[in-house]
Each structure stands twice: as structure tokens, then as C-alpha cells.
Design an enzyme around this catalytic site. Structure first.
Site, PDB file in Angstrom:
ATOM      1  CD  GLU A   1      -4.531   6.781   2.192  1.00 36.68           C
ATOM      2  OE1 GLU A   1      -4.006   5.687   1.861  1.00 36.68           O
ATOM      3  OE2 GLU A   1      -3.914   7.675   2.796  1.00 36.68           O
TER       4      GLU A   1
ATOM      5  CE1 TYR B   1      -5.667   5.464   5.080  1.00 37.07           C
ATOM      6  CE2 TYR B   1      -6.609   7.119   6.539  1.00 37.07           C
ATOM      7  CZ  TYR B   1      -5.506   6.512   5.961  1.00 37.07           C
ATOM      8  OH  TYR B   1      -4.235   6.968   6.256  1.00 37.07           O
TER       9      TYR B   1
ATOM     10  CG  HIS C   1       0.520   6.421  -0.587  1.00 40.96           C
ATOM     11  ND1 HIS C   1      -0.632   6.906  -1.172  1.00 40.96           N
ATOM     12  CD2 HIS C   1       0.128   5.877   0.603  1.00 40.96           C
ATOM     13  CE1 HIS C   1      -1.661   6.683  -0.378  1.00 40.96           C
ATOM     14  NE2 HIS C   1      -1.237   6.047   0.693  1.00 40.96           N
TER      15      HIS C   1
ATOM     16  CG  HIS D   1      -1.694   1.247   1.412  1.00 41.13           C
ATOM     17  ND1 HIS D   1      -3.021   1.367   1.059  1.00 41.13           N
ATOM     18  CD2 HIS D   1      -1.334   2.464   1.918  1.00 41.13           C
ATOM     19  CE1 HIS D   1      -3.442   2.589   1.320  1.00 41.13           C
ATOM     20  NE2 HIS D   1      -2.432   3.276   1.857  1.00 41.13           N
ATOM     21  CD  GLU D   2       1.841   3.700   3.831  1.00 43.60           C
ATOM     22  OE1 GLU D   2       2.095   4.746   3.197  1.00 43.60           O
ATOM     23  OE2 GLU D   2       0.889   3.614   4.612  1.00 43.60           O
TER      24      GLU D   2
END
Length: 698
Positions: free
Chosen positions: A514, A626, A489, A485-486
Site C-alpha cells: 500500500e 495499511y 496500484h 490511490h487505486e
């Protein structure tokens, strides 16, 4: 759009231009030579002393001041793009990395003196930025240029429109007395938020338990613990200790003690800070003509209004209540059978969900971890992202970094070889470091005033278990999801092709930011991608067995009711405190927790808002994002990737239509461009269809 050199009006403007160039030259030369950076295109200084940080902040403030003075000096009848808009756009591009070099160390520096200096520098820079954002003389010049209605490129016009919008959202179209009050409030809020985050970073409480009190934890976990006072084992509240204990410790009293301590973090300092911030935000919103802070904050997001957010959260909550209640009944029965006590609390949630999942899917998560050593996960994750998005990563040898564990990678286009940016990976916990997982934009991707493209630079921070002499760092499956997930980004920031720093990468609407990363979490639940980033730590050629892959894929719907309820709890709390003039956070939580969590009470003597960093870290009145953005992430995945997560054509389309625009377009437009239609909630709602008792929310 190629931006022209800054043209300044008059002799005073020329003198300021010379001073500005000298200051900028000083900033750039110190950035490159003092750090010894060998990689072209990185302007941020990632390793500075406390005194250097404070000096650099002062120099940056002086540069910013000179540019704003120059723009303000332009006569209203002589305004032009080159004298008004270009200088402000160029300043934003130039100063970003310098400012980040001053404020980023507060999250990562080893030295407490450096972290304190960084926090002090951030307060000074924030106060200066507030003053600049509320300069009536600059606003009037920008407004005068906008009134000329010159034909501009779409991005340039969007930049001008956003300048005006941002000025007026701070009351520049209101009277002087109101503006002074807003400036004071915004500056004070910024200082308090920095203090809140600093308290979180410095939190260092230890708990001590006997080995018997940690029953259920793996032997290697116990062996890695330090021995503390009274020969007991020392436990911190950092992720590598907290999550294993909450998920595996058989002793309810231990889980309770750790859960209470975790939700008591920074209570003495941060509860009062957050409640002051809430009151100040409300006061500022009312000065600006809004009923409350939530209304003010949401006005520029996809949702547009608090009523829409409230309706969304309550709708999802109602829709999954029957499912959540059924799940909780099962967990309560499990606790009663194991501990002889049916009083189920928040400290039991992770333990019994893990236990139920292992029983239902016949999978042992400790065994699963052995297939996710950090090196294998990282290599597989990087390969998947490279293949999917058409990129090539290359680790930079001997980089200039803030800690020896940090790695630096360059990113290029796999077809053209064009250098696209850089990213840092800082993956392990240490004292004083940011305690959660996040991605920081260190340098924006944009077009500089000389027409050349400035490369984006990002840093991913995490707190995964450190390797030891006996074994490598082994990640739980949820940690793999966090990593994936990170890193999504990171890719959003790197792949952005905006011309203006204001629209670079992650500057999309808060309730969409997100979605791209949430969409990519699906790769952690598909067999093809799981096998690419797994390997038994003693023989990495052995990828995750098929039966475990299937179990993890089935797990995606397990306890979706209760886990979604937790997200709704955070979102409703955030909305609740930001829709009132003052908030007694403890009382609000005491009422809200059992109401949302199907009767599970708040842990006695706690207040998790004291460590709820989102509330002071830019997610105020935005935590609903989110869940909100998960709706869009589900739609994007099902429409383009379901059944073929390794599709290079779909990946390239995703890069070009979702990641590349950054914030150059509204999120709704980005979604329509990618999907070829309006987004819907259907894919998201199908995630819950496996649960019985779904209510028709009509």
C-alpha cells in the site's frame, strides 16, 4: 535474463512437451480469435460464457499438470535450470492471464451464471494449485537443483529461493501425513474464501425511506433515487448511497438504520464462514510449526512477527488517544446541540466529522463535488501520472470489454515510445460487481521463454456515482483520493520491470504494497495537482478555487485521531482473530470497538466482519499493513516531493527505484535505495503534531 526453451528429459518428457505446446497453442488461439482482441500483447480473455470459462479452466489445469509432470520426471542427477526452474517460471508467466480470464469475471460479469461459473472455476483452479504446490516429486527435483548451487542472476536465484521457501511453508519438508492434512486445510480455506467473497458481491439489500427521513441530502441525490414500495425512496448499501447518507443525513434514526444494515451485510452466511476459516488457518499454522496463523503469515512480511505488529498498533493507538478523545468530545457536543441527545454512536461519526470540517474550514463538500466531475478528474489524474512518471496513455477505441462502461488504455514510455502495458477502468457500481475499490493484476509483466517481454495488464474497479441525464458523475474529495490511490496500484503493476512473473508489480510484501499508492494520495492535498484535476461541472475551465484548495490541504490533519483509531480497530481485530484457535467475532468486536474507539460502542445487532472482505481476500493478519506502510509513504513523500509534487525528476526516480523493481528486491532495500538512508517514523508522526495532547510513548 533471457530464458531458454524448455528441455525435457526422455521420451516421456518429449511427449509431454508436445502435448504442452498443443494445449498452450489452443489457449492462445482461443484467447485472441474468440475475443477479437486487436491490441498486441493482451492475452487475457475478458468476455467468456459460463461454459467457456469452465472449459478454459480445465485446459489450463491440464497444461499445468503436464508441466509439473515433466519437471517431476527429470532424474535427480540430471537436474538443470532448463529442465527444472525455467519450465516452472514459464508456466507461471503463461498461465496467469488464462487463469485470470477464468476467475476475474466473478468480480465484474453482468450475468450471474457467468459469475457463478467463474467462482466454480476459481475453486477448481485453486484446488489444483494447492495440489501442485504440495507435489513432493516436484519439490525434491527443485531441491536437488538448488543443492547444485549454480551461479545465477540475482532474480533467478531469488526465484529458486522463493520456490523452496513456498514449498516448505506448506510443509513439504515434513512427513506425508502432515502434508495431506495441510493440503486438505488449504483447499478448504480457499473454497470458503471464494464463497465469502461471492456472498458479498451478490448482496443486494434495499432500504426504504420517506423524503423527510432523508433530510439533509442534496436535491439531486433525492431525485436520482428510485421509488419503491409504499412510494418510499429506495436506498442500496452500495457506496454511492451509503456514504452520502452517513455523511449528510440529518435524521439520526435514518443514519442508524443504514449503518446497522451496512454492518449486517451477509451476517447470516459469512460470520460462520469467517470463523471456520480462522479455525482452519490456526490448525494449518500449528501443523507447520507456528503458534498461530498471525505468526505464520507475518513471518515473510516486513514486520516479521505478531509481537512487532501488536507493539506498533498499540503504540500508535496510545500516542493518539488524547487527541482522539478531544475530537470525540467535540463531536458529542455537536450532536447534543443538534439532536438533543449526547449518546454518540458509530452511525454519527461520518456525519459529525463532515459537519465539523465544513464549519472549521468554511467549505461545503457538496460545492466541492461540483468541481470534481468524473471526466475532468480522470483527465487530470491521467495527465499527472503521465508527467510524473514519464509515461504516455492512449485510450483504445472500441476495446473488447466485459461491460460497455469499461475503458481500456495503452501505456508507453514517453521518451522511447516503448509499449509498457495496458489498464482497464471500470468505475461505476452495478448488481453483482465487486462492491469496493481495488486493482486486479490480469497479466504479469515478465520475460517470456522466447526472450520477449510480456506486457502487464491491470484493471481498476470502483463504485463511484453514475452520471445521469441532468449531470455528470461528481466525486467527493475522498473519492478523488480513492481514485488516485487505486490508480497508483495500476502504475505499480504497469511500471514493474521484473523478469519473473512471481516478482511482477504488486507482489511485494503485504505490509509494503500500500505504501506507493498511499504516498501518491498526497497529490489530492496539494494545490498544484488539485487544480489540474478539477473544473466546475458547468464550466470546466473554472478549476477549484484557491480557498477550497487551502481548506482541503488543511483538512489532512482534521480528526486524524479518530480516523486513525478506526484503522487501528480493523488491524487489531484482524490480529486478534488470527492469534487464536477459534474466534467468536461478535464477542471480540463488542469488546474491542469501545476499547479502541474511546468508548463508542459497536452497533447493536451487527457484525462488520461478515463484510470485511480483506479477511478472505489476501489481507489475513495483514490489515495492519495499511497503517504500517503509511509510515513509509510519509517518509518517501517528505523526502522527495514535499513542496514540488509535479517534479518530473523525482517522479522518474520514484518510477525507477520504487515501482520498477516490483518484488525483485525486499521492500526494505527498495526504501533504502530511494531514500538514500534507512526509513524513519518521523514524517508520519509529524502528521499528528497539529493535534494537542500527543503523548510521549515511553
Amino acid at each position: 535474463m533471457k530464458q531458454k526453451e524448455i528441455a525435457l528429459a526422455g521420451a516421456a518428457g518429449a511427449a509431454i512437451a508436445i502435448a504442452t505446446k498443443l494445449l498452450l497453442s489452443s489457449l492462445k488461439s482461443s484467447s485472441s480469435s474468440r475475443d477479437g482482441l486487436r491490441e498486441e500483447g493482451i492475452h487475457i480473455r475478458v468476455k467468456q460464457s459460463a461454459s467457456e470459462i469452465l472449459k478454459q479452466a480445465d485446459r489450463m489445469i491440464a497444461l499445468s499438470q503436464s508441466v509439473h509432470d515433466a519437471v517431476a520426471a527429470v532424474p535427480l542427477d540430471e537436474v538443470s535450470y532448463e529442465t527444472v526452474i525455467a519450465p516452472l517460471a514459464n508456466l507461471e508467466a503463461e498461465e496467469f492471464a488464462v487463469v485470470q480470464g477464468c476467475v476475474f469475471p466473478s468480480l465484474v460479469a453482468v450475468s450471474k451464471d457467468v459469475r457463478n461459473a467463474s467462482a466454480e472455476a476459481e475453486k477448481k483452479i485453486d484446488a489444483h494449485n494447492v495440489k501442485c504446490s504440495m507435489r513432493e516429486d516436484v519439490y525434491l527435483v527443485v531441491k536437488a537443483y538448488a543443492a547444485k548451487k549454480e551461479t545465477l542472476s540475482p532474480q533467478a536465484q531469488r526465484f529458486v529461493d522463493r520456490l523452496i521457501r513456498d514449498y516448505e511453508r506448506l510443509g513439504m519438508n515434513l512427513n506425508a501425513d502432515t502434508r495431506r492434512k495441510v493440503e486438505f486445510l488449504k483447499t478448504t480455506i480457499g473454497e470458503l474464501c471464494i464463497e465469502f467473497q461471492q456472498n458479498m458481491n451478490e448482496e443486494n439489500r434495499r432500504l426504504y425511506f420517506t423524503e423527510e427521513e432523508l433530510a439533509g441530502l442534496p436535491k439531486n441525490f433525492i431525485q436520482d433515487l428510485k421509488t419503491g414500495k409504499d412510494n418510499k425512496l429506495e436506498v442500496t448499501l452500495k457506496y454511492p448511497h451509503y456514504f452520502p447518507i452517513m455523511e449528510r443525513c440529518k435524521v439520526g434514526a435514518t443514519r442508524q438504520a443504514v449503518a446497522v444494515a451496512y454492518d449486517q451485510r451477509c451476517m447470516n452466511e459469512n460470520v460462520s464462514i469467517l470463523e471456520k476459516v480462522v479455525a482452519l488457518r490456526h490448525a494449518m499454522a500449528q501443523l507447520l510449526g507456528y503458534r498461530n496463523h498471525a505468526e505464520y503469515a507475518i513471518a515473510i512480511r516486513m514486520a516479521k512477527s505478531p509481537s512487532k505488529v501488536k507493539e506498533f498498533l498499540e503504540s500508535i493507538s496510545k500516542r493518539i488517544s488524547v487527541l482522539a478523545a478531544k475530537e470525540l468530545t467535540k463531536l458529542r457536543a455537536m450532536k447534543k446541540a443538534e439532536e438533543g441527545n449526547d449518546l454518540f454512536g458509530m452511525a454519527d461519526l461520518r456525519y459529525y466529522i463532515r459537519k465539523a470540517e465544513e464549519e472549521e474550514f468554511k467549505v461545503d463538500y457538496e460545492t466541492v463535488k461540483q468541481y470534481f466531475p468524473m471526466a475532468v478528474v480522470t483527465a487530470g489524474l491521467l495527465q499527472i501520472y503521465q508527467d510524473l512518471l514519464g509515461l504516455k496513455f492512449k485510450e483504445v477505441p472500441n476495446p473488447q470489454v466485459w461491460h460497455p462502461e469499461v475503458q481500456l488504455y495503452s501505456v508507453s514510455d514517453s521518451e522511447t515510445g516503448e509499449r509498457m502495458g495496458y489498464f482497464y477502468l471500470d468505475l461505476y457500481p452495478r448488481d453483482g460487481k465487486y462492491t469496493h475499490a481495488c486493482v486486479c493484476s490480469l497479466q504479469p509483466g515478465c520475460v517470456q521463454k522466447d526472450g520477449h517481454r510480456q506486457l502487464p495488464v491491470a484493471a481498476m474497479l470502483a463504485n463511484f456515482s453514475k452520471p445521469t441525464k441532468e449531470k455528470p458523475s461528481l466525486l467527493g474529495h475522498t473519492e478523488v483520493e480513492t481514485y488516485f490511490h487505486e490508480f497508483g496500484h495500476v502504475m505499480h503493476h504497469i511500471c514493474s520491470r521484473a523478469s519473473f512473473a512471481k516478482f511482477s508489480g504488486l507482489r511485494v510484501e503485504d505490509d509494503f504494497v500500500e505504501a506507493p499508492s498511499q504516498m501518491l494520495e498526497n497529490w489530492c492535498l496539494e494545490s498544484d495537482s488539485l487544480k489540474l484535476m478539477s473544473g466546475f461541472y458547468k464550466d470546466t475551465k473554472q478549476s477549484l478555487p484557491d480557498d477550497i484548495c487551502q481548506a482541503l490541504m488543511q483538512k489532512r490533519r482534521a480528526f486524524a485521531g479518530l480516523l486513525t483509531k478506526r484503522q487501528i480497530l480493523f488491524g487489531l481485530f484482524d490480529q486478534s482473530i488470527h492469534m487464536r484457535d477459534k474466534a467468536e467475532t461478535g464477542a471480540i468486536l463488542k469488546e474491542l470497538v469501545p476499547k479502541v474507539m474511546e468508548g463508542i460502542p459497536m452497533l447493536e445487532g451487527t457484525n462488520f466482519s461478515a463484510s470485511f472482505g480483506h479477511m478472505t481476500g489476501g489481507y489475513d493478519a495483514a490489515y495492519y499493513g495499511y497503517l504500517w506502510s503509511e509510515v513509509f509513504s510519509a517518509d518517501m513523500f517528505e523526502a522527495k516531493f514535499k513542496g514540488n509534487v509535479l517534479s518530473k525528476s523525482a517522479g522518474r526516480e520514484y518510477r525507477e527505484k520504487v515501482l520498477a523493481p516490483g518484488a525483485c528486491k525486499d521492500a526494505a532495500v527498495i526504501l533504502r535505495d530511494f531514500l538514500g538512508r534507512e526509513p524513519t517514523e518521523e514524517a508520519f508522526l509529524r502528521k499528528y503534531e497539529a493535534g494537542e495532547g500527543m503523548q510521549d510513548n515511553k
